[in-house]
Design a protein around this motif. Structure first.
Motif, PDB file in Angstrom:
ATOM      1  N   GLU A  26     -22.916   7.286 -27.927  1.00  0.00           N
ATOM      2  CA  GLU A  26     -22.191   8.392 -27.889  1.00  0.00           C
ATOM      3  C   GLU A  26     -22.645   9.440 -26.883  1.00  0.00           C
ATOM      4  OE1 GLU A  26     -21.383  12.203 -30.471  1.00  0.00           O
ATOM      5  OE2 GLU A  26     -20.585  10.133 -31.380  1.00  0.00           O
ATOM      6  N   ASP A  27     -22.201   9.530 -25.743  1.00  0.00           N
ATOM      7  CA  ASP A  27     -22.781  10.250 -24.572  1.00  0.00           C
ATOM      8  C   ASP A  27     -24.246  10.135 -24.547  1.00  0.00           C
ATOM      9  OD1 ASP A  27     -20.576  11.630 -24.077  1.00  0.00           O
ATOM     10  OD2 ASP A  27     -20.607  13.354 -25.640  1.00  0.00           O
ATOM     11  N   GLY A  28     -24.715   8.913 -24.359  1.00  0.00           N
ATOM     12  CA  GLY A  28     -26.213   8.541 -24.016  1.00  0.00           C
ATOM     13  C   GLY A  28     -27.100   8.297 -25.426  1.00  0.00           C
ATOM     14  N   ALA A  29     -26.487   8.731 -26.399  1.00  0.00           N
ATOM     15  CA  ALA A  29     -27.186   8.709 -27.605  1.00  0.00           C
ATOM     16  C   ALA A  29     -26.730   7.420 -28.483  1.00  0.00           C
ATOM     17  CB  ALA A  29     -27.084   9.887 -28.569  1.00  0.00           C
ATOM     18  N   VAL A  30     -27.745   6.875 -29.192  1.00  0.00           N
ATOM     19  CA  VAL A  30     -27.326   5.852 -30.062  1.00  0.00           C
ATOM     20  C   VAL A  30     -26.874   6.438 -31.501  1.00  0.00           C
ATOM     21  CG1 VAL A  30     -28.071   3.683 -31.159  1.00  0.00           C
ATOM     22  CG2 VAL A  30     -28.698   3.902 -28.952  1.00  0.00           C
ATOM     23  N   LYS A  31     -25.429   6.181 -32.063  1.00  0.00           N
ATOM     24  CA  LYS A  31     -25.386   6.823 -33.122  1.00  0.00           C
ATOM     25  C   LYS A  31     -24.848   5.685 -34.208  1.00  0.00           C
ATOM     26  CE  LYS A  31     -22.334  10.549 -34.946  1.00  0.00           C
ATOM     27  NZ  LYS A  31     -21.586  11.568 -34.441  1.00  0.00           N
ATOM     28  N   ILE A  53     -30.120   8.051 -33.420  1.00  0.00           N
ATOM     29  CA  ILE A  53     -31.366   7.422 -33.346  1.00  0.00           C
ATOM     30  C   ILE A  53     -31.753   7.643 -32.012  1.00  0.00           C
ATOM     31  CG2 ILE A  53     -32.754   5.306 -33.159  1.00  0.00           C
ATOM     32  CD1 ILE A  53     -30.691   4.042 -34.960  1.00  0.00           C
ATOM     33  N   THR A  54     -32.976   8.591 -31.764  1.00  0.00           N
ATOM     34  CA  THR A  54     -33.604   9.139 -30.444  1.00  0.00           C
ATOM     35  C   THR A  54     -34.553   8.263 -29.844  1.00  0.00           C
ATOM     36  OG1 THR A  54     -34.760  10.636 -31.401  1.00  0.00           O
ATOM     37  CG2 THR A  54     -32.598  11.473 -31.206  1.00  0.00           C
ATOM     38  N   ILE A  94     -35.006   6.665 -26.166  1.00  0.00           N
ATOM     39  CA  ILE A  94     -33.959   5.833 -25.920  1.00  0.00           C
ATOM     40  C   ILE A  94     -32.585   6.478 -25.557  1.00  0.00           C
ATOM     41  CG2 ILE A  94     -34.692   3.760 -27.373  1.00  0.00           C
ATOM     42  CD1 ILE A  94     -32.493   4.552 -29.352  1.00  0.00           C
ATOM     43  N   TYR A  95     -32.636   7.833 -25.501  1.00  0.00           N
ATOM     44  CA  TYR A  95     -31.718   8.426 -25.301  1.00  0.00           C
ATOM     45  C   TYR A  95     -31.406   8.344 -23.783  1.00  0.00           C
ATOM     46  CZ  TYR A  95     -28.457  12.346 -23.850  1.00  0.00           C
ATOM     47  OH  TYR A  95     -27.591  13.143 -23.404  1.00  0.00           O
ATOM     48  N   GLY A  96     -29.964   7.893 -23.460  1.00  0.00           N
ATOM     49  CA  GLY A  96     -29.549   7.686 -22.047  1.00  0.00           C
ATOM     50  C   GLY A  96     -29.914   6.252 -21.422  1.00  0.00           C
ATOM     51  N   GLY A  97     -30.294   5.610 -22.404  1.00  0.00           N
ATOM     52  CA  GLY A  97     -30.469   4.029 -22.026  1.00  0.00           C
ATOM     53  C   GLY A  97     -29.252   3.212 -22.305  1.00  0.00           C
ATOM     54  N   ASP A  98     -29.593   1.881 -22.376  1.00  0.00           N
ATOM     55  CA  ASP A  98     -28.610   1.006 -22.668  1.00  0.00           C
ATOM     56  C   ASP A  98     -28.533   0.503 -24.247  1.00  0.00           C
ATOM     57  OD1 ASP A  98     -26.729  -1.100 -21.513  1.00  0.00           O
ATOM     58  OD2 ASP A  98     -28.039  -2.507 -22.627  1.00  0.00           O
ATOM     59  N   LEU A  99     -27.251   0.603 -24.608  1.00  0.00           N
ATOM     60  CA  LEU A  99     -27.009   0.180 -26.104  1.00  0.00           C
ATOM     61  C   LEU A  99     -27.374  -1.136 -26.432  1.00  0.00           C
ATOM     62  CD1 LEU A  99     -25.801   1.198 -28.958  1.00  0.00           C
ATOM     63  CD2 LEU A  99     -23.535   0.343 -28.068  1.00  0.00           C
ATOM     64  N   LEU A 147     -14.749   9.489 -29.308  1.00  0.00           N
ATOM     65  CA  LEU A 147     -15.570   8.486 -28.192  1.00  0.00           C
ATOM     66  C   LEU A 147     -15.080   8.758 -26.796  1.00  0.00           C
ATOM     67  CD1 LEU A 147     -15.973   5.165 -30.305  1.00  0.00           C
ATOM     68  CD2 LEU A 147     -17.639   7.211 -30.161  1.00  0.00           C
ATOM     69  N   ARG A 148     -15.862   8.912 -25.947  1.00  0.00           N
ATOM     70  CA  ARG A 148     -15.529   9.017 -24.602  1.00  0.00           C
ATOM     71  C   ARG A 148     -14.981   7.976 -24.094  1.00  0.00           C
ATOM     72  NH1 ARG A 148     -20.011  10.789 -20.465  1.00  0.00           N
ATOM     73  NH2 ARG A 148     -19.660  12.833 -21.798  1.00  0.00           N
ATOM     74  N   GLY A 149     -13.560   8.049 -23.424  1.00  0.00           N
ATOM     75  CA  GLY A 149     -12.909   6.959 -22.899  1.00  0.00           C
ATOM     76  C   GLY A 149     -12.175   6.222 -23.956  1.00  0.00           C
ATOM     77  N   HIS A 150     -11.811   6.693 -25.091  1.00  0.00           N
ATOM     78  CA  HIS A 150     -11.118   6.070 -26.325  1.00  0.00           C
ATOM     79  C   HIS A 150      -9.847   5.882 -25.779  1.00  0.00           C
ATOM     80  CE1 HIS A 150     -10.518  10.320 -27.421  1.00  0.00           C
ATOM     81  NE2 HIS A 150      -9.136   9.876 -27.938  1.00  0.00           N
ATOM     82  N   LEU A 151      -9.056   4.916 -26.286  1.00  0.00           N
ATOM     83  CA  LEU A 151      -7.548   4.900 -25.951  1.00  0.00           C
ATOM     84  C   LEU A 151      -6.710   5.768 -26.831  1.00  0.00           C
ATOM     85  CD1 LEU A 151      -6.807   0.954 -26.624  1.00  0.00           C
ATOM     86  CD2 LEU A 151      -6.931   2.122 -24.609  1.00  0.00           C
ATOM     87  N   ILE A 152      -5.818   6.225 -26.034  1.00  0.00           N
ATOM     88  CA  ILE A 152      -4.941   7.355 -26.666  1.00  0.00           C
ATOM     89  C   ILE A 152      -3.935   6.773 -27.623  1.00  0.00           C
ATOM     90  CG2 ILE A 152      -3.596   9.451 -25.980  1.00  0.00           C
ATOM     91  CD1 ILE A 152      -6.464   9.650 -25.304  1.00  0.00           C
TER      92      ILE A 152
END
Length: 445
Positions: free
Chosen positions: A105-110, A131-132, A139-144, A384-389
């Motif tokens: 979520e916006d670069g953060a692991v939630k 989880i930062t 790990i902020y801004g990294g790959d999930l 969530l960013r980019g979720h289906l409407i």
């Protein structure tokens, strides 16, 4: 495996490199595709020629694929190697790690939810935690996928998670020892008053059959007739669509369970009762389904089906709101696309995308000391960013207006602890079954 990976990368690079020479054939599919692919190839050439460091074709092509899928929705992804293996082991319900369902979520692991009984759950990790750091490394801004891979590991080894939790001023560290996660997807117990409790932790293989066995065990353990049943789907992130249908079919003897609608008219699939199990296994027994913000996907299919057919009273908090279906589409022997291919709808034709399943009785988890602040910053699919409407266009105010002040729900976590109540939502469901009749619970207006 290594050779196969190299061949796969070569095939991908070749496909990109041939775009300018195959524009005519692409135009047969979509007249706009050729110019757009030309932009992609021009960018690839410019990066290869001018970037400050030499970049491999594999990295560029993988980045292009990941970016393409990330532009669609939060659930579509390209999987290969260990990523694909992790998905398969999660479906099997047997893997090594911490036992967490997470999203980026916006670069953060939630954390969507910790699996019940997992090392993360026992260590106190909660749904909604961020989880930062892992072992002190940001790990902020990294790959999930990279973060998930680092949290997985050999059983018995430990990892330190730095967690930011809404309601606390400072982050804190939690050491979690990895384990072999042989999740019990289904557990059961018999509560006072001959009330059964069946908890479904995730929808892995054979969950429907496991619930059927749990019900049989409850009937054997009961001293007389079972007077009520709680189906606990809280913090259940979902899983197999087939198992969601099977579980719903255990309690329904007719009618639609769920419909799956794709982009094309011929891609609609209908799932009906009486196709997996015959009859209602708990006929005449009042049923309450517990859900919360961590109940997603397959959990919402079950709750929606039983709610629409008036077979169960749904209680707890509005669910996560993931009303889309992901299909695993193979791309060669060691890669696949996890692609959103359809939306699903409840028997009454309602989509749970964004809106989730609204409980018949909203019951807050008062035994959570951080309840107020956690509710304020709770994340669902709609966040969530980019979720289906949702196609019906639900207003944000309607999604957020979950609860009103209720005189029944004024006790604090400390007061409940003094009374010996560790799980207020479950306690409230059991008390509801003890003081009401079959018709008032299962056959509400």
């Amino acid at each position: 495996m290594k050779i196969a990976g190299l061949l796969r990368s070569a095939a991908l690079v070749t496909a990109v490199a041939l775009v300018p020479a195959t524009t005519a054939s692409m135009a047969q599919i979509d007249g706009r595709a050729g110019p757009e692919f030309a932009k992609l190839f021009a960018t690839y050439q410019r990066v290869k020629a001018s970037y400050v460091e030499d970049v491999s074709d594999e990295k560029l092509v993988r980045g292009a694929i990941d970016g393409m899928l990330a532009a669609l929705d939060p659930h579509s992804a390209y999987l290969d190697g260990s990523d694909l293996e992790r998905l398969n082991t999660l479906i099997d319900g047997n893997y090594s790690g911490l036992g967490l369902s997470v999203v980026m979520e916006d670069g953060a692991v939630k954390v969507v939810s910790p699996f019940k009984g997992s090392p993360a759950d026992k260590a106190g990790v909660k749904a909604g935690d961020y989880i930062t750091h892992l072992d002190g490394e940001l790990i902020y801004g990294g790959d999930l996928d990279e973060a998930v891979a680092r949290m997985r590991g050999k059983a018995g080894t430990s990892i330190e998670l730095t967690i930011f939790r809404t309601g606390r001023e400072e982050p804190f560290e939690v050491a979690v020892t990895r384990g072999v996660i042989e999740l019990e997807p289904v557990t059961h117990e018999l509560a006072a008053g001959n009330i059964g409790i069946i908890t479904v932790n995730e929808f892995s293989a054979d969950v429907g059959a496991d619930v059927f066995r749990a019900w049989a065990n409850i009937r054997e353990e009961a001293t007389g007739r079972v007077s009520g049943l709680v189906l606990d789907l809280r913090a259940n992130p979902g899983g197999s669509l087939d198992e969601a249908v099977a579980l719903s079919d255990l309690f329904l003897d007719s009618g639609r369970i769920v419909s799956q609608r794709g982009r094309a008219r011929g891609e609609t699939l209908l799932y009906d009762a009486e196709t997996v199990f015959r009859g209602d296994m708990a006929e005449g027994v009042p049923l309450i389904v517990l859900i919360d913000a961590g109940s997603a996907s397959a959990s919402e299919i079950v709750a929606g089906a039983l709610q629409d057919h008036r077979r169960a009273l749904v209680m707890g908090e509005r669910s996560f709101g993931k009303g889309s279906v992901q299909s695993l589409l193979p791309l060669g022997p060691n890669a696949a696309l996890k692609l959103t291919t359809a939306r699903y709808y409840t028997p009454k034709g309602n989509s749970v995308q964004e809106g989730g399943i609204k409980p018949d009785i909203a019951v807050p988890q008062l035994s959570d000391p951080d309840l107020a602040l956690r509710q304020k910053y709770l994340t669902r699919e709609s966040d969530l960013r980019g979720h289906l409407i949702n196609e019906i266009g639900i207003e944000d105010e309607e999604l957020e207006n979950d609860a009103v002040k209720d005189p029944r729900f004024q006790l604090t976590a400390e007061e409940l602890e003094e009374k010996g109540i560790e799980d207020f939502q479950l306690h409230y469901a059991l008390e509801t079954l003890r003081r009401t009749t079959k018709s008032s619970v299962a056959l509400r207006d």
